[in-house]
Design an enzyme around this catalytic site. Structure first.
Site, short mmCIF file in Angstrom:
data_model
loop_
_atom_site.label_atom_id
_atom_site.label_comp_id
_atom_site.label_asym_id
_atom_site.label_seq_id
_atom_site.Cartn_x
_atom_site.Cartn_y
_atom_site.Cartn_z
N ASN A 8 0.84 -1.36 -0.03
CA ASN A 8 0.00 0.01 -0.05
C ASN A 8 0.88 1.12 0.15
O ASN A 8 1.53 1.58 0.98
CB ASN A 8 -0.87 -0.29 1.19
CG ASN A 8 -1.61 0.99 1.42
OD1 ASN A 8 -1.80 2.05 0.57
ND2 ASN A 8 -1.94 1.45 2.53
N LYS A 10 -0.04 4.25 -0.07
CA LYS A 10 -0.57 5.45 0.64
C LYS A 10 -0.47 6.75 -0.37
O LYS A 10 -0.67 6.57 -1.67
CB LYS A 10 -0.15 5.75 2.03
CG LYS A 10 0.11 4.52 2.67
CD LYS A 10 0.39 4.65 4.02
CE LYS A 10 0.62 3.55 4.97
NZ LYS A 10 0.50 3.33 6.34
N HIS A 94 -9.28 0.87 5.55
CA HIS A 94 -7.97 1.07 6.15
C HIS A 94 -8.10 2.04 7.29
O HIS A 94 -8.88 2.88 7.55
CB HIS A 94 -7.03 1.72 5.24
CG HIS A 94 -5.73 1.76 5.53
ND1 HIS A 94 -5.06 2.74 6.39
CD2 HIS A 94 -4.84 0.71 5.24
CE1 HIS A 94 -3.75 2.51 6.70
NE2 HIS A 94 -3.35 1.39 5.93
N GLU A 96 -6.40 4.56 8.30
CA GLU A 96 -6.19 5.84 8.10
C GLU A 96 -7.39 6.62 7.61
O GLU A 96 -7.97 7.71 7.90
CB GLU A 96 -5.08 6.07 7.15
CG GLU A 96 -3.53 6.02 7.77
CD GLU A 96 -2.60 5.39 6.88
OE1 GLU A 96 -2.70 5.63 5.69
OE2 GLU A 96 -1.53 5.00 7.50
N GLU A 165 -4.75 -5.15 10.82
CA GLU A 165 -3.69 -4.09 11.15
C GLU A 165 -3.99 -3.84 12.38
O GLU A 165 -4.89 -2.32 12.56
CB GLU A 165 -4.16 -3.10 10.05
CG GLU A 165 -3.80 -3.81 8.54
CD GLU A 165 -3.18 -2.70 7.88
OE1 GLU A 165 -2.01 -2.91 7.33
OE2 GLU A 165 -3.90 -1.69 7.42
N GLY A 171 2.55 2.11 10.63
CA GLY A 171 3.62 3.15 10.36
C GLY A 171 4.49 3.56 11.70
O GLY A 171 5.00 4.80 11.69
N SER A 203 3.86 -2.22 10.19
CA SER A 203 5.27 -2.33 10.16
C SER A 203 5.86 -3.52 9.84
O SER A 203 6.96 -3.85 10.52
CB SER A 203 5.81 -1.62 11.74
OG SER A 203 5.29 -0.26 11.94
#
Ligand code: PEP
Length: 241
Positions: A8, A10, A94, A96, A165, A171, A203
């Site tokens: 991904n 991003k 996701h 985010e 996740e 991150g 990560s």
């Protein structure tokens, strides 16, 4: 089932940078067998990546989509358009998007339903925050995300991929231990009616992928930061159990 490694990107890599990254990845992964490789670039690079990967084993995914097929929805992207560009996959839910863009379980459910109708394979993301884990609420949060996200479509979950996740690992450089990830993966499987691939994300790096992929419960990885460097993503694709 082959292990699945998805990258991904991003909101990184403009079209010129995307071309360069894909060209390097194609060279570095040309000899890979028995792995499903998915690249998930920003919308603006989808057509370039589609063109470069057409004759390779690399598959294409999008980072988001809207649930309507077309119409007066300025700034949104239809799953139908993604499919016609050559996408087979779409990331839905996701963290985010949940935490920065405010996507709710109900919105995610609409998107999962639309992707199913269009024939896109959703990579449906779920995971708890650090506070929720500390409070012992991981299973409760995952249960809610699965129940609401899959409302009315749970019998079709085998047409999707689930990505676990943990928000605290995305991150941050803090990876869940292989055991922590495997425990939640087993829990996710126990809550679903059908067999489904469950990826771990948070990560994932060249130096921890081998241990993570040694867990039978982990069917692959969703990789953010480390997918932006061709050598590190290729090393993750070529993990050793
Ligand atoms: C992600 O974007 O889904 C992700 C897991 O990011 P990172 O690998 O950078 O933690």
């Amino acid at each position: 089932m082959n292990p699945i490694i998805a990258g991904n990107w991003k909101m990184n890599k403009d079209p010129v940078e995307s071309r360069a990254l894909v060209q390097q990845l194609l060279e570095l992964t040309g000899d890979v067998k028995n792995r499903e490789i998915i690249i998930i670039p920003p919308f603006t690079s989808l057509s370039i990546v589609a063109e470069l990967t057409r004759t390779s084993r690399i598959k294409l995914g999008a980072q988001n989509m809207y649930w309507e097929r077309s119409g007066a929805y300025t700034g949104e992207i239809s799953g139908v358009f993604l499919k016609s560009l050559g996408c087979d996959y779409v990331l839905i839910g996701h963290s985010e998007r949940r935490h920065i863009m405010g996507e709710t379980d109900e919105i995610i459910n609409k998107k999962l339903k639309a992707a199913l109708e269009i024939g896109l394979i959703s990579i449906f993301c779920c995971g708890e925050t650090e506070k929720e884990r500390e409070d012992g609420r991981t299973e409760e949060v995952i249960t809610r995300q699965l129940q609401h996200g899959l409302k009315d479509i749970e019998d079709q979950v085998h047409k999707m991929i689930i990505a676990y996740e943990p928000v605290w690992a995305i991150g941050t450089g803090k990876t869940a231990t292989p055991q922590q990830a495997a425990e939640v993966h087993a829990f996710i499987r126990s809550r679903l009616q059908k067999q489904v691939a469950v990826l771990y994300g948070g990560s994932v790096k060249p130096d921890n992928v081998d241990a993570l992929m040694s867990e039978n419960e982990i069917n692959g990885c969703l990789v953010g930061g480390a997918s932006l460097k061709p050598e590190s993503f290729a090393r993750i694709v070529k993990f050793n159990r």
